[in-house]
Enzyme design. Structure first.
Site, PDB file in Angstrom:
ATOM      1  N   GLU A 158      43.717  33.727 -26.201  1.00 23.30           N
ATOM      2  CA  GLU A 158      44.200  32.781 -27.140  1.00 23.30           C
ATOM      3  C   GLU A 158      44.584  31.348 -26.611  1.00 23.30           C
ATOM      4  O   GLU A 158      45.520  31.269 -25.818  1.00 23.30           O
ATOM      5  CB  GLU A 158      45.504  33.179 -28.123  1.00 23.30           C
ATOM      6  CG  GLU A 158      45.801  32.142 -29.088  1.00 23.30           C
ATOM      7  CD  GLU A 158      47.207  32.335 -29.874  1.00 23.30           C
ATOM      8  OE1 GLU A 158      47.550  31.830 -30.654  1.00 23.30           O
ATOM      9  OE2 GLU A 158      47.925  33.282 -29.115  1.00 23.30           O
ATOM     10  N   ASP A 206      47.280  37.496 -26.637  1.00 24.50           N
ATOM     11  CA  ASP A 206      47.948  36.606 -27.545  1.00 24.50           C
ATOM     12  C   ASP A 206      48.615  35.597 -26.450  1.00 24.50           C
ATOM     13  O   ASP A 206      48.960  35.918 -25.286  1.00 24.50           O
ATOM     14  CB  ASP A 206      49.089  37.312 -28.045  1.00 24.50           C
ATOM     15  CG  ASP A 206      49.849  36.666 -28.884  1.00 24.50           C
ATOM     16  OD1 ASP A 206      49.589  35.874 -29.777  1.00 24.50           O
ATOM     17  OD2 ASP A 206      51.273  36.589 -28.841  1.00 24.50           O
TER      18      ASP A 206
END
Length: 654
Positions: A382, A353
């Site tokens: 990400e 993330d």
């Protein structure tokens, strides 16, 4: 002043070879052509730059004249370390100084002449032997937001509901955030009851779809429904199950040839967690409660304890100090680290993330340890932009230089296709945008990007493709009630078949966001996180997804073959995938394939195409999407046509 004609094209071997990203110490040949004109050329120089060594000015040599063009060349050995090399040309005449650099969009290929310092071309220099595991490149991925996928409890009840949680009795209800009217802060989370048992029960469905890799949104304990505010990295959220449930999922998935990867949220934790413990819900001292807490060094306090660094200013998500040795030890290095714990339990990799908010040193250490635990594991980041030259928090990122990520979430892929299908780009602009990524990414990364058209962070693709009103023009209540009209949905579904056709035939790893294949609609969060519509799926769309995934699996060229972009008509984008040899670019024995893929975005116009196939012989071609209809080659030409909103996959019969 008449500006002389000067030319360089980084996509053409006459001007730069080899193409694209290269390994350290690789020798690169640069070429520049300048017309013979009124001005006398004194010098042509190549200006190179790296962050580590700064500027080099190298004089280029005149090697030949072709059709009134003077050709200058230089061969240069790239640095021995991974980096980005930037270059442009300086042409000095008896009257002026000209610069030739990248085009204004900085997409590589043909540049232009400037009278001032221009934007530079990029060469990505990466470590040798930094390959991505081959099993991943041949995967089809499926992303699951667990609470919204399926409730696998035998009695259908929601497991272990949290105090104060809002629980839906209707699986098909519209999700919403319950917020404080003054502050806008979320005061109550809603839950539908999806769990890991539900994922296990739906594994046969995923196998039938053609999925062999599942990416789970966060599943560790937290107070929210989205789980990005981790409370305990080593505990499955009780609403989802327990450690044994996760192990069972991995074991049952493996029996069906499906791997599991987890969402690693390491840039921040929850304030309501073992580590911060702001609400006092956990035993022991959290960082918020005492400066002698073992977790205190994990966080950055401005004024203790109530002012602290947090993710995007959201005080329920305090940022971590990822360079703190005890935090790195807990996540990466300890004997029972978070990595070790879950990979020993069956996880085959991680999606990081907000990778751009993690220090490069942390990502390198994490990847190194992952590969020690399981060499074939996968690390996905990400990243929303071109990951080859991303800068975040003042740091030039090294995601693709060989020591960090195996793959990235390919949001540019999604943006490019959406802009094309909705009429914002023509096919030439699509070609230029994709060629930019192809040039900047190391080859093994270009073939391993996580190619998505939907995710938990963007509106549902069907809503966008149906020309729904802009989100900003509707209230939250109106957004929740909005549904495409039958005519809008018909158009959206046709467009989605085109995007998914490209997704399944383009280099990279296609990823389906749960429910997109079933026709789920919705604006941004939380409406893009509606439940999977079990029993109400769009069966035509579902059948299409099964078909196109099966075609991807049937033809090796669609996963590992060479890729040649073909912007053949303003409204038609296409490309060729081909394997010319029995041994492909990844060193694997493959069946020879030559395949054309085309999509027509026009809503009303049927468009004929004539393709020169002289170099491929006179064998016929067939349209494998439409009853294997055959096309003969006449005078070395292949003649086809595409109806409005139609796609074709044309395979040569060998």
């Amino acid at each position: 002043m008449k500006i002389p004609w000067i030319h360089h094209d980084s996509h053409q071997s006459f001007y730069r070879t080899p193409f694209g990203a290269v390994t350290c110490q690789h020798r690169v040949s640069f070429g520049l052509s300048v017309e013979d004109g009124e001005e006398e050329i004194y010098q042509v120089a190549l200006r190179l730059w790296t962050d580590q060594e700064g500027e080099k000015l190298l004089s280029m040599r005149l090697v030949e004249s072709i059709n009134n063009q003077q050709i200058y060349r230089l061969v240069f050995d790239l640095p021995s370390y991974p980096c980005l090399v930037w270059y442009y040309f300086i042409i000095t005449t008896n009257t002026s100084t000209y610069y030739y650099g990248n085009n204004p969009h900085q997409q590589g290929g043909i540049g232009q002449v400037y009278l001032y310092q221009p934007p530079a071309y990029q060469i990505t220099v990466h470590k040798e032997n930094s390959l991505v595991p081959s099993w991943f490149k041949s995967s089809v991925m499926y992303q699951i937001f667990v609470d919204r996928f399926f409730n696998g409890s035998e009695d259908g009840r929601i497991m272990n509901p949290k105090p104060g949680a809002y629980l839906y009795s209707d699986w098909n209800a519209t999700p919403s955030y319950i917020r404080d009217q003054k502050t806008g802060a979320i005061v109550q989370y809603d839950f539908f009851g999806g769990n890991l048992a539900g994922v296990i029960k739906k594994l046969p469905y995923l196998q039938s779809l053609g999925i062999n890799l599942i990416y789970l949104n966060p599943i560790f304990e937290s107070s929210s429904n989205h789980k990005y505010d981790t409370a305990d990295y080593k505990k499955i959220d009780p609403m989802y199950g327990d450690h044994e449930a996760f192990q069972s999922l991995c074991e049952e998935a493996e029996k069906l040839g499906i791997s599991i990867i987890l969402d690693g949220v390491f840039s921040h934790t929850g304030s309501d967690s073992i580590y911060f413990n702001k609400n006092g819900n956990y035993p022991g001292l959290g960082a918020y409660q005492s400066t002698v807490s073992p977790y205190y060094p994990w966080y950055r306090f401005e004024v203790y304890p109530d002012q602290y660094d947090c993710w995007w200013g959201i005080d329920t998500m305090p940022n971590t100090n990822e360079t703190e040795p005890t935090f790195q030890g807990f996540i990466i290095h300890d004997e029972d680290s978070v990595l070790q714990h879950w990979m020993d339990s069956g996880a085959k990799g991680w999606r990081l993330d907000v990778a751009d908010e993690l220090p490069g040193s942390f990502i390198k250490a994490l990847r190194k340890r992952m590969k020690e635990i399981y060499p074939e594991s996968i690390l996905i980041g990400e990243v929303w932009e071109d990951a080859s030259h991303k800068i975040s928090h003042g740091e030039s990122r090294e995601y693709l230089l060989g020591e960090e990520l195996d793959s990235i979430m390919n949001y540019p892929f999604r943006h490019i296709l959406l802009d094309f299908i909705l009429g914002h780009f023509n096919s030439k602009e699509v070609h230029q945008a994709f060629m930019c990524l192809y040039e900047n990414y190391p080859r093994h990364h270009f073939y391993a990007t996580m190619n998505l058209i939907g995710s938990h962070d963007v509106p549902r693709i069907l809503t966008l493709l149906g020309d729904a009103p802009p989100e900003s023009s509707l209230s939250k209540e109106e957004q929740g009630l909005y549904r495409l009209s039958p005519e809008q949905k018909k158009k959206a579904l046709k467009r989605l078949t085109l995007l998914s056709l490209v997704q399944m035939t383009f280099p990279g790893v296609p990823c389906i966001y749960y429910g997109d294949e079933a026709g789920v609609e919705g604006y941004s969060d939380p409406l893009n996180r509606r439940t999977y519509p079990w029993g109400r799926e769009d069966q035509v769309l579902l059948t299409w997804y099964r078909k196109i995934i099966e075609i991807r699996r049937q033809y090796d060229a669609l996963s590992t073959g060479d890729w040649i972009s073909l912007p053949i008509h303003e409204d038609i984008y296409g490309y060729m995938r081909c394997i010319e040899c029995q041994r492909d670019i990844f060193g694997e024995n493959k069946k020879n394939n030559r395949i054309f893929v085309f999509i027509n975005r026009s809503l009303h116009q049927e468009i004929p195409l004539t393709i020169d196939v002289a170099s491929f012989g006179d064998q016929p071609w067939m349209d494998i999407l439409h009853d294997s209809h055959e096309f003969s080659v006449l005078d070395s030409k292949l003649n086809i046509s595409l109806k409005p909103l139609e796609g074709k996959i044309i395979v040569q019969k060998l």
